[in-house]
Scaffold this motif. Structure first.
Motif, PDB file in Angstrom:
ATOM      1  N   PRO A   1      31.504  25.449 -26.499  1.00  0.00           N
ATOM      2  CA  PRO A   1      30.493  24.467 -26.900  1.00  0.00           C
ATOM      3  C   PRO A   1      31.117  23.258 -27.605  1.00  0.00           C
ATOM      4  CG  PRO A   1      30.309  26.480 -28.216  1.00  0.00           C
ATOM      5  CD  PRO A   1      31.358  26.724 -27.195  1.00  0.00           C
ATOM      6  N   ASN A   2      30.544  22.083 -27.371  1.00  0.00           N
ATOM      7  CA  ASN A   2      30.998  20.872 -28.069  1.00  0.00           C
ATOM      8  C   ASN A   2      30.373  20.833 -29.450  1.00  0.00           C
ATOM      9  OD1 ASN A   2      32.344  19.831 -25.865  1.00  0.00           O
ATOM     10  ND2 ASN A   2      30.434  19.057 -24.988  1.00  0.00           N
ATOM     11  N   GLN A   3      30.841  19.835 -30.223  1.00  0.00           N
ATOM     12  CA  GLN A   3      30.255  19.693 -31.561  1.00  0.00           C
ATOM     13  C   GLN A   3      28.755  19.446 -31.477  1.00  0.00           C
ATOM     14  OE1 GLN A   3      32.374  16.756 -33.712  1.00  0.00           O
ATOM     15  NE2 GLN A   3      32.728  18.115 -35.436  1.00  0.00           N
ATOM     16  N   GLU A   4      28.365  18.580 -30.492  1.00  0.00           N
ATOM     17  CA  GLU A   4      26.931  18.247 -30.400  1.00  0.00           C
ATOM     18  C   GLU A   4      26.092  19.439 -29.919  1.00  0.00           C
ATOM     19  OE1 GLU A   4      28.337  16.105 -26.439  1.00  0.00           O
ATOM     20  OE2 GLU A   4      29.260  16.507 -28.373  1.00  0.00           O
ATOM     21  N   ASP A   5      26.758  20.437 -29.303  1.00  0.00           N
ATOM     22  CA  ASP A   5      26.010  21.626 -28.846  1.00  0.00           C
ATOM     23  C   ASP A   5      25.608  22.522 -30.008  1.00  0.00           C
ATOM     24  OD1 ASP A   5      26.245  20.995 -26.150  1.00  0.00           O
ATOM     25  OD2 ASP A   5      28.184  22.001 -25.971  1.00  0.00           O
ATOM     26  N   GLU A   6      26.417  22.475 -31.080  1.00  0.00           N
ATOM     27  CA  GLU A   6      26.234  23.470 -32.127  1.00  0.00           C
ATOM     28  C   GLU A   6      24.815  23.503 -32.681  1.00  0.00           C
ATOM     29  OE1 GLU A   6      29.514  22.848 -34.772  1.00  0.00           O
ATOM     30  OE2 GLU A   6      30.912  23.549 -33.210  1.00  0.00           O
ATOM     31  N   LYS A   7      24.180  22.291 -32.730  1.00  0.00           N
ATOM     32  CA  LYS A   7      22.805  22.241 -33.274  1.00  0.00           C
ATOM     33  C   LYS A   7      21.806  22.904 -32.324  1.00  0.00           C
ATOM     34  CE  LYS A   7      23.733  17.716 -35.026  1.00  0.00           C
ATOM     35  NZ  LYS A   7      24.075  16.878 -33.918  1.00  0.00           N
ATOM     36  N   GLN A   8      22.210  23.052 -31.052  1.00  0.00           N
ATOM     37  CA  GLN A   8      21.261  23.557 -30.039  1.00  0.00           C
ATOM     38  C   GLN A   8      21.367  25.063 -29.843  1.00  0.00           C
ATOM     39  OE1 GLN A   8      19.223  21.378 -29.283  1.00  0.00           O
ATOM     40  NE2 GLN A   8      20.396  19.572 -29.856  1.00  0.00           N
ATOM     41  N   GLU A   9      22.246  25.742 -30.622  1.00  0.00           N
ATOM     42  CA  GLU A   9      22.385  27.189 -30.436  1.00  0.00           C
ATOM     43  C   GLU A   9      21.044  27.859 -30.731  1.00  0.00           C
ATOM     44  OE1 GLU A   9      25.759  29.082 -32.253  1.00  0.00           O
ATOM     45  OE2 GLU A   9      25.212  31.009 -31.355  1.00  0.00           O
ATOM     46  N   GLY A  10      20.663  28.784 -29.870  1.00  0.00           N
ATOM     47  CA  GLY A  10      19.359  29.449 -30.027  1.00  0.00           C
ATOM     48  C   GLY A  10      18.289  28.762 -29.211  1.00  0.00           C
ATOM     49  N   ARG A  11      18.519  27.480 -28.875  1.00  0.00           N
ATOM     50  CA  ARG A  11      17.546  26.773 -28.040  1.00  0.00           C
ATOM     51  C   ARG A  11      18.102  26.590 -26.619  1.00  0.00           C
ATOM     52  NH1 ARG A  11      15.582  20.641 -28.222  1.00  0.00           N
ATOM     53  NH2 ARG A  11      17.177  20.664 -26.613  1.00  0.00           N
ATOM     54  N   ASP A  12      19.205  25.847 -26.495  1.00  0.00           N
ATOM     55  CA  ASP A  12      19.800  25.632 -25.172  1.00  0.00           C
ATOM     56  C   ASP A  12      20.689  26.798 -24.752  1.00  0.00           C
ATOM     57  OD1 ASP A  12      18.554  23.268 -25.034  1.00  0.00           O
ATOM     58  OD2 ASP A  12      20.331  22.016 -25.334  1.00  0.00           O
ATOM     59  N   TYR A  13      21.317  27.442 -25.715  1.00  0.00           N
ATOM     60  CA  TYR A  13      22.179  28.589 -25.382  1.00  0.00           C
ATOM     61  C   TYR A  13      22.060  29.653 -26.460  1.00  0.00           C
ATOM     62  CZ  TYR A  13      25.664  26.642 -28.648  1.00  0.00           C
ATOM     63  OH  TYR A  13      26.307  26.174 -29.754  1.00  0.00           O
ATOM     64  N   HIS A  14      22.414  30.879 -26.059  1.00  0.00           N
ATOM     65  CA  HIS A  14      22.160  32.010 -26.947  1.00  0.00           C
ATOM     66  C   HIS A  14      23.432  32.682 -27.441  1.00  0.00           C
ATOM     67  CE1 HIS A  14      19.058  31.454 -23.847  1.00  0.00           C
ATOM     68  NE2 HIS A  14      18.283  31.411 -24.902  1.00  0.00           N
ATOM     69  N   HIS A  15      24.554  32.422 -26.755  1.00  0.00           N
ATOM     70  CA  HIS A  15      25.812  33.071 -27.131  1.00  0.00           C
ATOM     71  C   HIS A  15      26.966  32.112 -26.948  1.00  0.00           C
ATOM     72  CE1 HIS A  15      24.155  37.078 -27.470  1.00  0.00           C
ATOM     73  NE2 HIS A  15      23.372  36.710 -26.467  1.00  0.00           N
ATOM     74  N   VAL A  16      27.999  32.309 -27.762  1.00  0.00           N
ATOM     75  CA  VAL A  16      29.248  31.579 -27.549  1.00  0.00           C
ATOM     76  C   VAL A  16      30.211  32.586 -26.931  1.00  0.00           C
ATOM     77  CG1 VAL A  16      31.160  30.372 -28.642  1.00  0.00           C
ATOM     78  CG2 VAL A  16      28.830  30.049 -29.493  1.00  0.00           C
ATOM     79  N   GLY A  17      30.785  32.221 -25.805  1.00  0.00           N
ATOM     80  CA  GLY A  17      31.706  33.136 -25.119  1.00  0.00           C
ATOM     81  C   GLY A  17      31.343  33.240 -23.662  1.00  0.00           C
ATOM     82  N   ARG A  18      31.925  34.218 -22.996  1.00  0.00           N
ATOM     83  CA  ARG A  18      31.696  34.379 -21.565  1.00  0.00           C
ATOM     84  C   ARG A  18      30.637  35.440 -21.317  1.00  0.00           C
ATOM     85  NH1 ARG A  18      35.587  31.506 -19.070  1.00  0.00           N
ATOM     86  NH2 ARG A  18      37.433  31.115 -20.304  1.00  0.00           N
ATOM     87  N   VAL A  19      30.098  35.413 -20.092  1.00  0.00           N
ATOM     88  CA  VAL A  19      29.169  36.474 -19.703  1.00  0.00           C
ATOM     89  C   VAL A  19      30.024  37.678 -19.297  1.00  0.00           C
ATOM     90  CG1 VAL A  19      27.399  37.172 -18.064  1.00  0.00           C
ATOM     91  CG2 VAL A  19      27.453  34.808 -18.895  1.00  0.00           C
ATOM     92  N   ASP A  20      29.949  38.734 -20.086  1.00  0.00           N
ATOM     93  CA  ASP A  20      30.678  39.950 -19.709  1.00  0.00           C
ATOM     94  C   ASP A  20      29.736  41.145 -19.842  1.00  0.00           C
ATOM     95  OD1 ASP A  20      30.459  40.394 -22.388  1.00  0.00           O
ATOM     96  OD2 ASP A  20      32.578  40.124 -22.830  1.00  0.00           O
ATOM     97  N   VAL A  21      30.269  42.316 -19.546  1.00  0.00           N
ATOM     98  CA  VAL A  21      29.395  43.488 -19.490  1.00  0.00           C
ATOM     99  C   VAL A  21      28.846  43.844 -20.873  1.00  0.00           C
ATOM    100  CG1 VAL A  21      31.032  45.395 -19.730  1.00  0.00           C
ATOM    101  CG2 VAL A  21      29.106  45.627 -18.181  1.00  0.00           C
ATOM    102  N   GLN A  22      29.591  43.515 -21.933  1.00  0.00           N
ATOM    103  CA  GLN A  22      29.096  43.812 -23.287  1.00  0.00           C
ATOM    104  C   GLN A  22      27.822  43.029 -23.549  1.00  0.00           C
ATOM    105  OE1 GLN A  22      30.008  46.249 -24.869  1.00  0.00           O
ATOM    106  NE2 GLN A  22      31.855  46.609 -23.662  1.00  0.00           N
ATOM    107  N   LEU A  23      27.859  41.746 -23.154  1.00  0.00           N
ATOM    108  CA  LEU A  23      26.674  40.904 -23.348  1.00  0.00           C
ATOM    109  C   LEU A  23      25.504  41.452 -22.520  1.00  0.00           C
ATOM    110  CD1 LEU A  23      25.514  38.230 -24.507  1.00  0.00           C
ATOM    111  CD2 LEU A  23      26.218  37.129 -22.403  1.00  0.00           C
ATOM    112  N   ILE A  24      25.794  41.808 -21.290  1.00  0.00           N
ATOM    113  CA  ILE A  24      24.737  42.305 -20.396  1.00  0.00           C
ATOM    114  C   ILE A  24      24.149  43.594 -20.949  1.00  0.00           C
ATOM    115  CG2 ILE A  24      24.295  43.176 -18.049  1.00  0.00           C
ATOM    116  CD1 ILE A  24      26.542  41.166 -17.159  1.00  0.00           C
ATOM    117  N   LYS A  25      25.032  44.488 -21.412  1.00  0.00           N
ATOM    118  CA  LYS A  25      24.578  45.779 -21.957  1.00  0.00           C
ATOM    119  C   LYS A  25      23.674  45.586 -23.175  1.00  0.00           C
ATOM    120  CE  LYS A  25      28.263  49.147 -21.070  1.00  0.00           C
ATOM    121  NZ  LYS A  25      29.430  49.753 -21.725  1.00  0.00           N
TER     122      LYS A  25
END
Ligand SMILES: Cc1cc2nc3c(=O)[nH]c(=O)nc-3n(C[C@H](O)[C@H](O)[C@H](O)COP(=O)(O)OP(=O)(O)OC[C@H]3O[C@@H](n4cnc5c(N)ncnc54)[C@H](O)[C@@H]3O)c2cc1C
Ligand code: FES
Length: 424
Positions: free
Chosen positions: A251-275
């Motif tokens: 995420p860029n600096q300007e993204d940080e304010k949008q966490e929870g709205r535009d995106y829910h996690h920082v990182g990659r989509v992996d099986v831990q996230l899916i589980k």
């Protein structure tokens, strides 16, 4: 006295008989109603099947052979480096209803190229009879070869193709599509521009007013590359059966304010996230993204216990997810790399080469030995690399989307099973 008793007993008996008759009549009436309901349901199922069969016949009759002319009706920027192209048939006739997840094959005459170039692009919206849409990401030079020319066709689309241009397009095809005959819960997993076929799937679920449970995991680098943000947020807001989980890997600096709205996690989509979102493994999984993401997820999902037949994936580049692949040395009569005696003869070029598994596929082997075979998608989808097999047997490293005539093979996804002679 006895007479006085007989009358009430008679009345009671008659009442009981009447009540019994009443109960039997109601039961018979209920049974008849139940049967009518069942008959009605059977009739409706039959009607649905007939309608489905008619629809399929109609779809087939609308498809075309070879290339058809399409006009670029609209060109829309979806995110940094991603553009959508809305295509209408030049003849204005109705378009076949494709399956959500399928792709189009384009043939482009690019100035400076001696031959037309072929590429595949997934349909990125639900089927409509008046237009198709594809969404294309501009491909740069690889990080490990910065001096290499950037992606030819994707850049051509971005820079040269404009509204009103006419393109040659093959009918939709492909084996990666959402099974719509049943309502089994689905997990859609997209990485970057791999979102396109999955967006088509989710839009199709919405268009069908289906209540199917859907988890949509979408990984992108940052907010600037986050394509289709508004449309997906709208879908989720209006459809409680659809859950969207967005992960930004950087995420860029300007993204940080949008966490929870535009995106829910920082990182990659992996099986831990899916589980962490799914309680069980009994979903249909559909994956499309960069090769490393697909390879990792495929392994992780299988290890977690997801049945192989429930994992469907699409490779946008050379096939890397090879669930069906048995390396040649494991095949009866096959040989190992160490002492390979398997030979591939390119009859027209007069060359015979020793096959090594490291060669990957017959197209790569041909190119490495200076044998020219035309190619497009390098993933078994466009049919450009087809050659006739003069003798021998081949096997495919992945399922092919392109249709094939007997005695031919798609070299980009083929490996030999013993000695092979190709007409190349
Ligand atoms: C079924 C299917 C569906 C697809 N759907 C989509 C979609 O919906 N959206 C989408 O954007 N894409 C999609 N693709 C991918 C698309 O078909 C193209 O592969 C992609 O656009 C890249 O093509 P290109 O011509 O731009 O790049 P290419 O010219 O093929 O180049 C690919 C890479 O190789 C590098 N390269 C070129 N020459 C050299 C060299 N000499 N040395 C080293 N590196 C070099 C380039 O810099 C680039 O990074 C799909 C592919 C398939 C098979
Ligand atoms: S290059 Fe497209 S099928 Fe082989």
């Amino acid at each position: 006295m006895a007479d006085a008793l007989i009358l009430p007993i008679g009345l009671v008996t008659a009442g009981l008989v009447a009540a019994r008759l009443g109960v039997l009549t109601i039961a018979a009436w209920q049974q008849a109603a139940y049967r009518r309901e069942q008959d009605q349901l059977t009739l409706e199922v039959m009607r649905e099947r007939i309608a489905e069969a008619k629809k399929r016949r109609n779809e087939n009759s609308l498809a075309w052979n070879g290339y058809r002319k399409f006009v670029v009706h609209r060109k829309v920027v979806e995110a940094e480096g991603v553009c959508s192209f809305y295509l209408v048939a030049h003849d204005h006739k109705s378009l076949p209803v494709y399956k959500p997840g399928q792709y189009l094959t384009f043939r482009l005459s690019i100035p400076g190229r001696d031959k037309p170039v072929i590429r595949c692009y997934s349909l990125s919206d639900c089927p409509r009879s008046d237009h198709y849409r594809v969404s294309i990401k501009r491909v740069g030079s690889p990080p490990d070869a910065p001096s290499a020319p950037p992606g030819l066709v994707s850049n051509y689309f971005h820079e040269q193709v404009t509204e009103g241009d006419i393109l040659d397009v093959q009918a939709p095809r492909g084996h990666f599509f959402l099974e719509t005959e049943h309502e089994r819960p689905a997990v859609l997993i997209a990485g970057g521009v791999g979102v396109t076929p999955l967006l088509s799937m989710v839009n199709s679920i919405v268009a069908a007013r289906s209540q199917r449970e859907v988890f949509f995991f979408y990984g992108v680098r940052n907010g600037r590359e986050h394509a289709f943000r508004e449309v997906l947020n709208r879908v989720v807001a209006q459809h409680p059966n659809i859950r969207l989980v967005v992960a930004y890997s950087r995420p860029n600096q300007e993204d940080e304010k949008q966490e929870g709205r535009d995106y829910h996690h920082v990182g990659r989509v992996d099986v831990q996230l899916i589980k962490s979102y799914l309680q069980a493994t009994n979903y249909q999984f559909y994956l499309c993204g960069p090769p490393t993401m697909m390879e990792t997820l495929n392994k992780q999902l299988t290890r977690w216990g997801v049945a192989e037949q429930d994992i469907h994936s699409e490779a946008f580049g050379p096939a890397t997810v090879s669930k069906a692949f048995t390396p040649p040395q494991a095949v009866a009569g096959g040989v190992s790399d160490q002492a390979s005696t398997t030979t591939i003869t390119f009859a027209k070029s007069g060359k015979t080469c020793v096959w090594k598994n490291a060669a990957g596929n017959l197209l790569d082997l041909a190119e490495a030995n200076g044998v020219r075979i035309d190619s497009g998608c390098r993933a078994g989808n466009c049919g450009t690399c087809v050659v006739a097999v003069k003798s021998g047997q081949i096997q495919y490293v992945t399922e092919h989307g392109a249709e094939l005539e007997e005695g031919t093979c798609l070299t980009c996804i083929a490996a030999p099973q013993g000695n092979v002679v190709l007409d190349a």
